[in-house]
Design a protein around this motif. Structure first.
Motif, mmCIF file in Angstrom:
data_model
loop_
_atom_site.group_PDB
_atom_site.id
_atom_site.type_symbol
_atom_site.label_atom_id
_atom_site.label_comp_id
_atom_site.label_asym_id
_atom_site.label_seq_id
_atom_site.Cartn_x
_atom_site.Cartn_y
_atom_site.Cartn_z
ATOM 1 N N SER A 16 0.869 -1.176 0.000
ATOM 2 C CA SER A 16 0.000 0.000 0.000
ATOM 3 C C SER A 16 0.903 1.223 0.000
ATOM 4 O O SER A 16 2.117 1.115 0.191
ATOM 5 C CB SER A 16 -0.907 0.021 1.235
ATOM 6 O OG SER A 16 -0.145 0.251 2.407
ATOM 7 N N TYR A 26 -6.066 6.696 15.283
ATOM 8 C CA TYR A 26 -4.739 6.456 14.728
ATOM 9 C C TYR A 26 -3.951 7.762 14.669
ATOM 10 O O TYR A 26 -4.485 8.825 14.366
ATOM 11 C CB TYR A 26 -4.852 5.857 13.325
ATOM 12 C CG TYR A 26 -3.523 5.413 12.759
ATOM 13 C CD1 TYR A 26 -2.936 4.229 13.174
ATOM 14 C CD2 TYR A 26 -2.859 6.202 11.814
ATOM 15 C CE1 TYR A 26 -1.714 3.824 12.654
ATOM 16 C CE2 TYR A 26 -1.636 5.805 11.292
ATOM 17 C CZ TYR A 26 -1.072 4.610 11.720
ATOM 18 O OH TYR A 26 0.137 4.222 11.229
ATOM 19 N N THR A 75 -8.580 -7.088 16.792
ATOM 20 C CA THR A 75 -8.794 -7.734 15.497
ATOM 21 C C THR A 75 -8.635 -9.235 15.656
ATOM 22 O O THR A 75 -7.709 -9.701 16.330
ATOM 23 C CB THR A 75 -7.758 -7.230 14.464
ATOM 24 O OG1 THR A 75 -7.868 -5.808 14.350
ATOM 25 C CG2 THR A 75 -7.979 -7.858 13.104
ATOM 26 N N THR A 99 -4.476 0.741 13.830
ATOM 27 C CA THR A 99 -4.494 0.703 12.371
ATOM 28 C C THR A 99 -5.000 2.016 11.798
ATOM 29 O O THR A 99 -5.787 2.723 12.425
ATOM 30 C CB THR A 99 -5.392 -0.440 11.850
ATOM 31 O OG1 THR A 99 -6.765 -0.115 12.135
ATOM 32 C CG2 THR A 99 -5.042 -1.757 12.516
ATOM 33 N N SER A 100 -4.560 2.314 10.586
ATOM 34 C CA SER A 100 -4.950 3.570 9.953
ATOM 35 C C SER A 100 -6.422 3.595 9.568
ATOM 36 O O SER A 100 -6.976 4.664 9.320
ATOM 37 C CB SER A 100 -4.089 3.813 8.707
ATOM 38 O OG SER A 100 -4.241 2.752 7.775
ATOM 39 N N ASP A 101 -7.070 2.415 9.539
ATOM 40 C CA ASP A 101 -8.486 2.394 9.163
ATOM 41 C C ASP A 101 -9.407 2.101 10.341
ATOM 42 O O ASP A 101 -10.593 1.864 10.152
ATOM 43 C CB ASP A 101 -8.733 1.365 8.046
ATOM 44 C CG ASP A 101 -8.351 -0.055 8.460
ATOM 45 O OD1 ASP A 101 -7.742 -0.220 9.540
ATOM 46 O OD2 ASP A 101 -8.656 -0.994 7.707
ATOM 47 N N GLY A 102 -8.853 2.134 11.579
ATOM 48 C CA GLY A 102 -9.744 1.849 12.702
ATOM 49 C C GLY A 102 -9.227 2.306 14.049
ATOM 50 O O GLY A 102 -9.894 2.104 15.063
ATOM 51 N N LYS A 137 -3.932 -9.683 6.417
ATOM 52 C CA LYS A 137 -3.398 -8.405 5.937
ATOM 53 C C LYS A 137 -1.906 -8.491 5.623
ATOM 54 O O LYS A 137 -1.313 -7.509 5.174
ATOM 55 C CB LYS A 137 -3.641 -7.318 6.987
ATOM 56 C CG LYS A 137 -5.114 -7.005 7.242
ATOM 57 C CD LYS A 137 -5.293 -5.844 8.192
ATOM 58 C CE LYS A 137 -4.810 -6.165 9.592
ATOM 59 N NZ LYS A 137 -5.069 -5.035 10.532
ATOM 60 N N TYR A 166 -1.814 9.766 12.745
ATOM 61 C CA TYR A 166 -1.222 10.085 11.451
ATOM 62 C C TYR A 166 -0.089 11.092 11.583
ATOM 63 O O TYR A 166 0.751 11.205 10.690
ATOM 64 C CB TYR A 166 -2.283 10.658 10.504
ATOM 65 C CG TYR A 166 -3.243 9.636 9.956
ATOM 66 C CD1 TYR A 166 -2.886 8.814 8.899
ATOM 67 C CD2 TYR A 166 -4.521 9.502 10.496
ATOM 68 C CE1 TYR A 166 -3.772 7.882 8.380
ATOM 69 C CE2 TYR A 166 -5.417 8.572 9.989
ATOM 70 C CZ TYR A 166 -5.038 7.767 8.930
ATOM 71 O OH TYR A 166 -5.916 6.839 8.431
#
Length: 210
Positions: free
Chosen positions: A37, A126, A82, A74-77, A90, A128
């Motif tokens: 990614s 997250y 998990t 995680t960047s999406d949650g 992943k 950033y």
């Protein structure tokens, strides 16, 4: 013949899962080479070296009586729990297997407290910005905040962060991300990354999936 082959494959898969479960413990750190990614590529470019593997993510194993999970940022949650199988899905693949490794502290005395501390961060967003003490966490920052020595010091040292690739250039991902945030790239500020953390002498490998 085909039925026998399917049965044999099923037996092998079951044996591998049993071995995995017997070896993993809550508090083990799961280091992962993520699927390609923009973010994982930028992390790999900035923190990779000549070693065989270049980890882009880390989570904390939570082994339960009914389900095994991973505490991760995680960047999406943000910071969440998990399911282990979803975490492994992943990973990048090597011969069809997830490129993830489990490592454990050689001194296990404080692991239970570390997992309990990590749970208190569930729901945090997250980070950033990759900056300390801002109420947000990135993956290795979650581990850094959770694993403490008896005197309260963090077990894993923070180092001046590097966002540049090996040739000195800044990957476009970081320029674009921090431009959107309206912030300077935190080059040189103290921080952590999965690649360096995975090679800390406090840890020993206990399992790999590939």
């Amino acid at each position: 013949m085909m039925r026998t082959l399917i049965l044999y494959i099923g037996i092998l898969a079951g044996a591998a899962c049993t071995q995995q479960r017997e070896q993993l413990r809550s508090g083990d750190l799961l280091f992962q080479v993520g699927r390609e990614s923009a973010m994982s590529g930028a992390i790999m470019a900035a923190t990779g070296n000549d070693c065989e593997l270049q980890f882009t993510h880390v989570g904390i194993a939570v082994i339960g009586s009914r389900a095994d999970s991973v505490l991760e940022a995680t960047s999406d949650g943000g910071v969440r729990m998990t399911v282990l199988s979803d975490f492994l899905n992943k990973s990048a693949r090597l011969n069809g297997r997830p490129v993830s490794i489990a490592k454990r502290l050689k001194d296990t005395a404080g692991i239970a407290a570390a997992v309990a501390r990590a749970r208190t961060f569930l729901g945090q967003p997250y980070d950033y910005s990759f900056r300390p003490d801002n109420g947000k966490l990135y993956c290795s920052e979650l581990v850094w905040e959770s694993y403490l020595a008896p005197d309260g010091r963090r077990l894993f040292p923070a180092q001046p962060m590097n966002f540049r690739a090996a040739d000195g250039s800044m990957p476009p991902f970081w320029n674009e991300l921090f431009a959107k945030l309206g912030e300077e790239i935190p080059e040189g500020l103290p921080g952590t990354n999965p690649n360096d953390m995975s090679r800390d002498t406090l840890l020993t490998e206990v399992f790999r999936w590939f």
